[in-house]
Scaffold this active site. Structure first.
Site, mmCIF file in Angstrom:
data_model
loop_
_atom_site.group_PDB
_atom_site.id
_atom_site.type_symbol
_atom_site.label_atom_id
_atom_site.label_comp_id
_atom_site.label_asym_id
_atom_site.label_seq_id
_atom_site.Cartn_x
_atom_site.Cartn_y
_atom_site.Cartn_z
ATOM 1 N N ASN A 1 -12.825 -3.247 2.414
ATOM 2 C CA ASN A 1 -13.775 -2.137 2.482
ATOM 3 C C ASN A 1 -14.683 -2.219 1.259
ATOM 4 O O ASN A 1 -14.203 -2.389 0.132
ATOM 5 C CB ASN A 1 -13.036 -0.795 2.515
ATOM 6 N N GLY B 1 -16.156 2.729 3.359
ATOM 7 C CA GLY B 1 -14.853 3.378 3.291
ATOM 8 C C GLY B 1 -14.023 3.014 2.082
ATOM 9 O O GLY B 1 -12.831 3.306 2.028
ATOM 10 N N GLN B 2 -14.641 2.387 1.084
ATOM 11 C CA GLN B 2 -13.876 2.016 -0.111
ATOM 12 C C GLN B 2 -13.560 3.259 -0.935
ATOM 13 O O GLN B 2 -14.445 4.068 -1.216
ATOM 14 C CB GLN B 2 -14.671 1.014 -0.963
ATOM 15 N N HIS C 1 -6.994 -5.812 2.079
ATOM 16 C CA HIS C 1 -5.882 -5.250 2.851
ATOM 17 C C HIS C 1 -5.321 -6.343 3.761
ATOM 18 O O HIS C 1 -6.078 -7.041 4.441
ATOM 19 C CB HIS C 1 -6.366 -4.118 3.763
ATOM 20 N N HIS D 1 -10.095 -5.246 -3.459
ATOM 21 C CA HIS D 1 -8.776 -5.496 -2.871
ATOM 22 C C HIS D 1 -8.929 -5.929 -1.420
ATOM 23 O O HIS D 1 -9.819 -5.475 -0.709
ATOM 24 C CB HIS D 1 -7.873 -4.266 -2.971
ATOM 25 N N ASP E 1 0.851 -1.192 0.000
ATOM 26 C CA ASP E 1 0.000 0.000 0.000
ATOM 27 C C ASP E 1 0.890 1.246 0.000
ATOM 28 O O ASP E 1 1.891 1.312 0.701
ATOM 29 C CB ASP E 1 -0.908 -0.010 1.243
ATOM 30 N N ILE E 2 0.488 2.230 -0.802
ATOM 31 C CA ILE E 2 1.286 3.452 -0.936
ATOM 32 C C ILE E 2 1.265 4.271 0.350
ATOM 33 O O ILE E 2 2.160 5.098 0.572
ATOM 34 C CB ILE E 2 0.773 4.269 -2.147
HETATM 35 P P1 5GP Z 1 -9.763 1.397 0.238
HETATM 36 O O1 5GP Z 1 -10.128 2.536 1.147
HETATM 37 O O2 5GP Z 1 -10.346 1.550 -1.132
HETATM 38 O O3 5GP Z 1 -10.053 0.055 0.865
HETATM 39 O O4 5GP Z 1 -8.201 1.425 0.157
HETATM 40 C C1 5GP Z 1 -7.474 1.806 -0.971
HETATM 41 C C2 5GP Z 1 -6.029 1.697 -0.599
HETATM 42 O O5 5GP Z 1 -5.266 1.814 -1.780
HETATM 43 C C3 5GP Z 1 -5.547 2.785 0.364
HETATM 44 O O6 5GP Z 1 -4.995 2.172 1.522
HETATM 45 C C4 5GP Z 1 -4.504 3.557 -0.432
HETATM 46 O O7 5GP Z 1 -3.413 3.963 0.355
HETATM 47 C C5 5GP Z 1 -4.097 2.561 -1.512
HETATM 48 N N1 5GP Z 1 -3.706 3.159 -2.766
HETATM 49 C C6 5GP Z 1 -4.392 4.101 -3.462
HETATM 50 N N2 5GP Z 1 -3.756 4.417 -4.594
HETATM 51 C C7 5GP Z 1 -2.642 3.630 -4.638
HETATM 52 C C8 5GP Z 1 -1.570 3.510 -5.585
HETATM 53 O O8 5GP Z 1 -1.508 4.159 -6.631
HETATM 54 N N3 5GP Z 1 -0.588 2.605 -5.275
HETATM 55 C C9 5GP Z 1 -0.628 1.862 -4.145
HETATM 56 N N4 5GP Z 1 0.389 1.010 -3.950
HETATM 57 N N5 5GP Z 1 -1.620 1.959 -3.234
HETATM 58 C C10 5GP Z 1 -2.610 2.841 -3.473
#
Ligand code: 5GP
Ligand code: ZN
Length: 106
Positions: free
Chosen positions: A86, A92-93, A101, A99, A30-31
């Site tokens: 999420n 919170g998605q 986590h 994906h 994760d970034i």
């Molecule tokens: P969500 O809230 O959709 O479950 O989580 C999305 C996750 O993707 C977040 O934790 C965010 O930091 C990660 N993320 C978003 N954009 C990128 C990206 O371009 N590269 C990577 N490695 N992670 C990302």
């Protein structure tokens, strides 16, 4: 889904720190990590969210979940880890490509 950031990562069009890849799945850090180790497991084939999965996705979902402990251990989380999926804006998605986590502290 040409504007999906995770499809682009799966296709190698956007760089990511990959921890695993096979014909159907990619895992990458994760970034914006929420713990010492925080990676995401995604199917290469686009699906918006868990709520968009059907019976056809059963094998893919099993594959993602079975990879979680294997990859977590490889990343130093053999003692245990958290998982999260999420789903939807209310869940919170933020990225609408399914994906999982996987995260934890060493
Ligand atoms: P969500 O809230 O959709 O479950 O989580 C999305 C996750 O993707 C977040 O934790 C965010 O930091 C990660 N993320 C978003 N954009 C990128 C990206 O371009 N590269 C990577 N490695 N992670 C990302
Ligand atoms: Zn996608």
């Amino acid at each position: 889904m040409s504007d999906c950031i995770f499809c682009k990562i799966a296709a190698g069009q956007i760089p990511a720190r990959k921890v695993y890849e096979d014909d159907a799945v990619v895992a990458f850090h994760d970034i914006n990590p929420a713990a010492d180790v925080h990676f995401l497991l995604i199917p290469k084939q686009h699906v918006d969210s868990l709520a968009h999965c059907t019976a056809e996705d059963e094998a893919m979902l099993g594959r993602l979940l079975l990879l979680a402990p294997k990859l977590a251990a490889e990343q130093g989380l053999a003692a245990g880890f958290k998982t999260g999926i999420n789903t939807g804006r209310g869940g919170g998605q933020e990225v609408f490509h399914l994906h999982v986590h996987v995260y934890g502290n060493r």
